[in-house]
Design a protein around this motif. Structure first.
Motif, PDB file in Angstrom:
ATOM      1  N   SER A 186      23.742 -39.367  19.432  1.00  0.00           N
ATOM      2  CA  SER A 186      24.042 -40.677  18.852  1.00  0.00           C
ATOM      3  C   SER A 186      25.496 -41.129  18.959  1.00  0.00           C
ATOM      4  N   SER A 187      26.421 -40.255  19.287  1.00  0.00           N
ATOM      5  CA  SER A 187      27.829 -40.661  19.473  1.00  0.00           C
ATOM      6  C   SER A 187      28.620 -39.457  19.981  1.00  0.00           C
ATOM      7  N   GLY A 188      29.843 -39.722  20.383  1.00  0.00           N
ATOM      8  CA  GLY A 188      30.732 -38.625  20.768  1.00  0.00           C
ATOM      9  C   GLY A 188      31.067 -37.765  19.561  1.00  0.00           C
ATOM     10  N   THR A 189      31.187 -38.400  18.414  1.00  0.00           N
ATOM     11  CA  THR A 189      31.472 -37.656  17.184  1.00  0.00           C
ATOM     12  C   THR A 189      30.328 -36.695  16.884  1.00  0.00           C
TER      13      THR A 189
ATOM     14  N   ASP B 292      26.525 -47.109  19.988  1.00  0.00           N
ATOM     15  CA  ASP B 292      27.053 -45.746  19.969  1.00  0.00           C
ATOM     16  C   ASP B 292      26.159 -44.826  20.793  1.00  0.00           C
ATOM     17  N   GLY B 293      26.787 -43.839  21.406  1.00  0.00           N
ATOM     18  CA  GLY B 293      26.033 -42.848  22.165  1.00  0.00           C
ATOM     19  C   GLY B 293      26.941 -41.710  22.574  1.00  0.00           C
ATOM     20  N   GLY B 294      26.345 -40.591  22.927  1.00  0.00           N
ATOM     21  CA  GLY B 294      27.142 -39.444  23.371  1.00  0.00           C
ATOM     22  C   GLY B 294      26.241 -38.398  23.984  1.00  0.00           C
TER      23      GLY B 294
ATOM     24  N   PHE C  54      46.983 -34.555  19.112  1.00  0.00           N
ATOM     25  CA  PHE C  54      47.169 -35.883  19.705  1.00  0.00           C
ATOM     26  C   PHE C  54      45.850 -36.323  20.332  1.00  0.00           C
ATOM     27  N   THR C  55      44.994 -36.876  19.475  1.00  0.00           N
ATOM     28  CA  THR C  55      43.641 -37.228  19.880  1.00  0.00           C
ATOM     29  C   THR C  55      43.062 -38.208  18.878  1.00  0.00           C
ATOM     30  N   PHE C  56      41.890 -38.723  19.201  1.00  0.00           N
ATOM     31  CA  PHE C  56      41.157 -39.548  18.239  1.00  0.00           C
ATOM     32  C   PHE C  56      40.698 -38.653  17.090  1.00  0.00           C
ATOM     33  N   VAL C  57      40.628 -39.253  15.910  1.00  0.00           N
ATOM     34  CA  VAL C  57      40.391 -38.484  14.682  1.00  0.00           C
ATOM     35  C   VAL C  57      39.123 -37.616  14.733  1.00  0.00           C
ATOM     36  N   ALA C  58      38.109 -38.067  15.477  1.00  0.00           N
ATOM     37  CA  ALA C  58      36.816 -37.358  15.457  1.00  0.00           C
ATOM     38  C   ALA C  58      36.941 -35.894  15.862  1.00  0.00           C
ATOM     39  N   THR C  59      37.891 -35.579  16.737  1.00  0.00           N
ATOM     40  CA  THR C  59      38.025 -34.203  17.230  1.00  0.00           C
ATOM     41  C   THR C  59      38.227 -33.236  16.064  1.00  0.00           C
ATOM     42  N   ALA C  60      39.141 -33.585  15.159  1.00  0.00           N
ATOM     43  CA  ALA C  60      39.436 -32.684  14.040  1.00  0.00           C
ATOM     44  C   ALA C  60      38.539 -32.977  12.836  1.00  0.00           C
TER      45      ALA C  60
ATOM     46  N   ALA D  73      28.211 -35.542  18.986  1.00  0.00           N
ATOM     47  CA  ALA D  73      28.173 -34.507  20.031  1.00  0.00           C
ATOM     48  C   ALA D  73      29.074 -33.344  19.618  1.00  0.00           C
ATOM     49  N   LEU D  74      30.279 -33.663  19.140  1.00  0.00           N
ATOM     50  CA  LEU D  74      31.203 -32.607  18.698  1.00  0.00           C
ATOM     51  C   LEU D  74      30.620 -31.850  17.509  1.00  0.00           C
ATOM     52  N   LEU D  75      30.059 -32.617  16.581  1.00  0.00           N
ATOM     53  CA  LEU D  75      29.478 -31.995  15.380  1.00  0.00           C
ATOM     54  C   LEU D  75      28.336 -31.052  15.766  1.00  0.00           C
TER      55      LEU D  75
ATOM     56  N   PRO E 193      39.811 -28.144  23.347  1.00  0.00           N
ATOM     57  CA  PRO E 193      40.779 -28.960  24.071  1.00  0.00           C
ATOM     58  C   PRO E 193      40.224 -30.372  24.272  1.00  0.00           C
ATOM     59  N   VAL E 194      41.112 -31.337  24.372  1.00  0.00           N
ATOM     60  CA  VAL E 194      40.705 -32.734  24.569  1.00  0.00           C
ATOM     61  C   VAL E 194      41.182 -33.168  25.952  1.00  0.00           C
ATOM     62  N   SER E 195      40.314 -33.813  26.702  1.00  0.00           N
ATOM     63  CA  SER E 195      40.697 -34.330  28.023  1.00  0.00           C
ATOM     64  C   SER E 195      41.079 -35.797  27.846  1.00  0.00           C
TER      65      SER E 195
ATOM     66  N   PHE F 211      29.606 -42.259  24.778  1.00  0.00           N
ATOM     67  CA  PHE F 211      29.219 -43.455  25.540  1.00  0.00           C
ATOM     68  C   PHE F 211      29.537 -44.722  24.761  1.00  0.00           C
ATOM     69  N   PHE F 212      30.538 -44.653  23.894  1.00  0.00           N
ATOM     70  CA  PHE F 212      31.035 -45.849  23.198  1.00  0.00           C
ATOM     71  C   PHE F 212      31.291 -46.929  24.262  1.00  0.00           C
ATOM     72  N   PRO F 213      31.021 -48.203  23.949  1.00  0.00           N
ATOM     73  CA  PRO F 213      31.062 -49.232  24.994  1.00  0.00           C
ATOM     74  C   PRO F 213      32.314 -49.252  25.871  1.00  0.00           C
ATOM     75  N   SER F 214      33.465 -48.918  25.309  1.00  0.00           N
ATOM     76  CA  SER F 214      34.702 -49.006  26.095  1.00  0.00           C
ATOM     77  C   SER F 214      35.005 -47.748  26.900  1.00  0.00           C
ATOM     78  N   LYS F 215      34.161 -46.740  26.806  1.00  0.00           N
ATOM     79  CA  LYS F 215      34.420 -45.496  27.537  1.00  0.00           C
ATOM     80  C   LYS F 215      34.089 -45.687  29.029  1.00  0.00           C
ATOM     81  N   PRO F 216      34.581 -44.784  29.900  1.00  0.00           N
ATOM     82  CA  PRO F 216      34.299 -44.958  31.334  1.00  0.00           C
ATOM     83  C   PRO F 216      32.806 -45.180  31.623  1.00  0.00           C
TER      84      PRO F 216
ATOM     85  N   ALA G 289      35.354 -34.243  25.893  1.00  0.00           N
ATOM     86  CA  ALA G 289      35.431 -35.037  27.117  1.00  0.00           C
ATOM     87  C   ALA G 289      35.018 -36.485  26.848  1.00  0.00           C
ATOM     88  N   ALA G 290      35.270 -36.939  25.618  1.00  0.00           N
ATOM     89  CA  ALA G 290      34.872 -38.305  25.253  1.00  0.00           C
ATOM     90  C   ALA G 290      35.500 -39.337  26.183  1.00  0.00           C
ATOM     91  N   GLN G 291      36.703 -39.022  26.703  1.00  0.00           N
ATOM     92  CA  GLN G 291      37.406 -40.000  27.536  1.00  0.00           C
ATOM     93  C   GLN G 291      37.373 -39.637  29.017  1.00  0.00           C
TER      94      GLN G 291
HETATM   95  C1  LIG Z   1      38.924 -37.955  22.247  1.00  0.00           C
HETATM   96  C2  LIG Z   1      37.753 -38.518  21.503  1.00  0.00           C
HETATM   97  N1  LIG Z   1      36.934 -37.683  20.825  1.00  0.00           N
HETATM   98  C3  LIG Z   1      35.862 -38.126  20.162  1.00  0.00           C
HETATM   99  C4  LIG Z   1      35.539 -39.469  20.136  1.00  0.00           C
HETATM  100  C5  LIG Z   1      34.358 -39.914  19.335  1.00  0.00           C
HETATM  101  O1  LIG Z   1      33.412 -40.610  20.079  1.00  0.00           O
HETATM  102  P1  LIG Z   1      32.484 -41.713  19.383  1.00  0.00           P
HETATM  103  O2  LIG Z   1      33.333 -42.901  19.079  1.00  0.00           O
HETATM  104  O3  LIG Z   1      31.427 -41.988  20.399  1.00  0.00           O
HETATM  105  O4  LIG Z   1      31.917 -41.116  18.145  1.00  0.00           O
HETATM  106  C6  LIG Z   1      36.345 -40.381  20.825  1.00  0.00           C
HETATM  107  C7  LIG Z   1      36.025 -41.818  20.805  1.00  0.00           C
HETATM  108  O5  LIG Z   1      36.878 -42.664  20.773  1.00  0.00           O
HETATM  109  C8  LIG Z   1      37.490 -39.893  21.532  1.00  0.00           C
HETATM  110  O6  LIG Z   1      38.286 -40.726  22.187  1.00  0.00           O
END
Ligand SMILES: Cc1ncc(COP(=O)(O)O)c(C=O)c1O
Length: 371
Positions: A56-59, A191-193, A82-88, A61-63, A128-130, A180-185, A156-158
């Motif tokens: 359902s989202s990248g978040t 939302d998707g992941g 140094f990443t989007f909050v979802a990682t941590a 997916a990590l969970l 690690p975050v790409s 697969f958030f709309p603005s992702k490559p 690998a969200a980005q």
């Molecule tokens: C590095 C990183 N991790 C995780 C996410 C979370 O992905 P989502 O917004 O699909 O939940 C994002 C989305 O911006 C991201 O950039």
């Protein structure tokens, strides 16, 4: 001018996307319909992984990846500040502690040389975050992980579509997670992941976790979440996958042109020679970022900051003994980074106009700094 232009992409793909959406409306299997399995097959084949678990989202997916690895209270998970909050956030949601390691100032990705020192007897995984579309230094990270018997989750969200030493992002470690958030490559219309792995046991666990931990209807051996990707989003992704390779070629060309136009003016992205970067963001560094952004805005050029505050300085992640100065490279980057419009349909003319505005704004900022 748009920061990310999804309308041009839709205009190009309209017949294909509309047909796919209508096919779902006609068959009516909105949850886990046939398009989801079809998408998983395509994505697994693309990344050279045995299993893809769409979600359902990248978040999520990590969970799901962290849950499948059994991460929980008392555990430490090493990651980048140094990443989007979802990682941590996902680490903390499970009761575990994110342990940050500073970034390499050139690539913005976790500095593999600092990894070893962050590992303790409580460490259970490395994430690690790409960032910005370029893979982290995965071989070096995997090597340290192997020494300690630790799994590695690539955030690998980005970076979906990027390669590292010729291998696809998402296939480079124990589990790869993308968004697969709309603005992702590769983005859907909501939302998707997805999670990727070669490991059958982990794949089965993530499949179960995605549907409330069930192995069959109303039987729940595991705790799970509602983590399904809906069929409409899968259908949009299938349509977009048809032109994704062409879009990556465009992204590489557009990134290279930006760098050619700007490398003498500002700090441009440093892509390692063995990486291809899909430029989820084209991110430069400038001095007076606020003034710089205002000048570009006045020229009708949108910009964004990914990310203004490193996670160790966010109140939600406050930790004793960790504060300003703990991760100097991440802190310096957070003060200086700014992302320019970036999408596969950005014209060379628009890029030249942006580059001219960047040149003028950077010169203005510099002379203001001297006076
Ligand atoms: C590095 C990183 N991790 C995780 C996410 C979370 O992905 P989502 O917004 O699909 O939940 C994002 C989305 O911006 C991201 O950039």
């Amino acid at each position: 001018m748009e920061f990310i232009d999804l309308k041009t992409q839709y205009a190009k793909l309209k017949p294909r996307i509309d047909a796919r959406i209508h096919a779902v409306l006609d068959h009516g299997q909105f949850m886990m319909g046939p398009e989801v399995a079809q998408l998983e097959q395509c994505l697994a084949a693309r990344t050279g992984t045995r299993y893809c678990i769409a979600c359902s989202s990248g978040t999520d997916a990590l969970l799901m990846a962290l849950m499948a690895l059994g991460i929980g209270p008392g555990d430490e998970v090493v990651t980048s500040p140094f990443t989007f909050v979802a990682t941590a956030e996902t680490i903390r949601l499970l009761g575990a502690q994110p342990v940050f390691v500073d970034i390499d100032a050139r690539t913005y990705n976790l500095d593999a040389k600092l990894l070893q020192a962050a590992i303790t007897p409580r460490t259970r995984a490395i994430v690690p975050v790409s960032l910005y579309g370029q893979c982290a230094e995965m071989d070096a990270i995997n090597e340290v992980a192997a020494l300690h018997g630790l799994p590695v989750i690539e955030d690998a969200a980005q970076s979906f579509g990027a390669t590292y030493r010729g291998r696809p992002s998402c296939s480079l470690s124990t589990i790869g997670c993308t968004s697969f958030f709309p603005s992702k490559p590769l983005g859907c219309y909501g939302d998707g992941g997805a999670c990727f792995t070669q490991d059958e046991t982990l794949a089965r666990r993530m499949q179960q976790i995605r549907v409330h931990g069930q192995d069959r209807k109303y039987r729940h051996p595991l705790l799970g979440i509602n983590g399904r990707l809906d069929t409409l989003q899968a259908s949009v992704l299938l349509a977009k996958l048809e032109i994704f390779d062409m879009e990556i070629v465009n992204r590489l060309r557009i990134g290279a042109l930006y760098t050619e136009l700007l490398r003498e003016v500002v700090t441009t992205p440093c892509v390692e020679p063995y990486n291809t970067c899909v430029y989820a963001q084209y991110t430069i560094q400038v001095g007076d970022r606020t003034g710089f952004r205002e000048q570009l805005k006045a020229e009708g050029i949108p910009t964004a900051v990914h990310y203004p505050v490193p996670l160790h300085l966010q109140p939600a992640f406050a930790s004793p003994g960790v504060g300003r100065g703990s991760f100097p490279q991440a802190e310096a980057a957070a003060e200086r980074v700014v992302s320019l419009p970036m999408h596969p349909y950005l014209s060379a003319d628009d890029q030249r106009r942006i580059a001219q505005a960047v040149r003028e704004a950077a010169a203005g900022v510099l002379s203001a700094g001297r006076s």
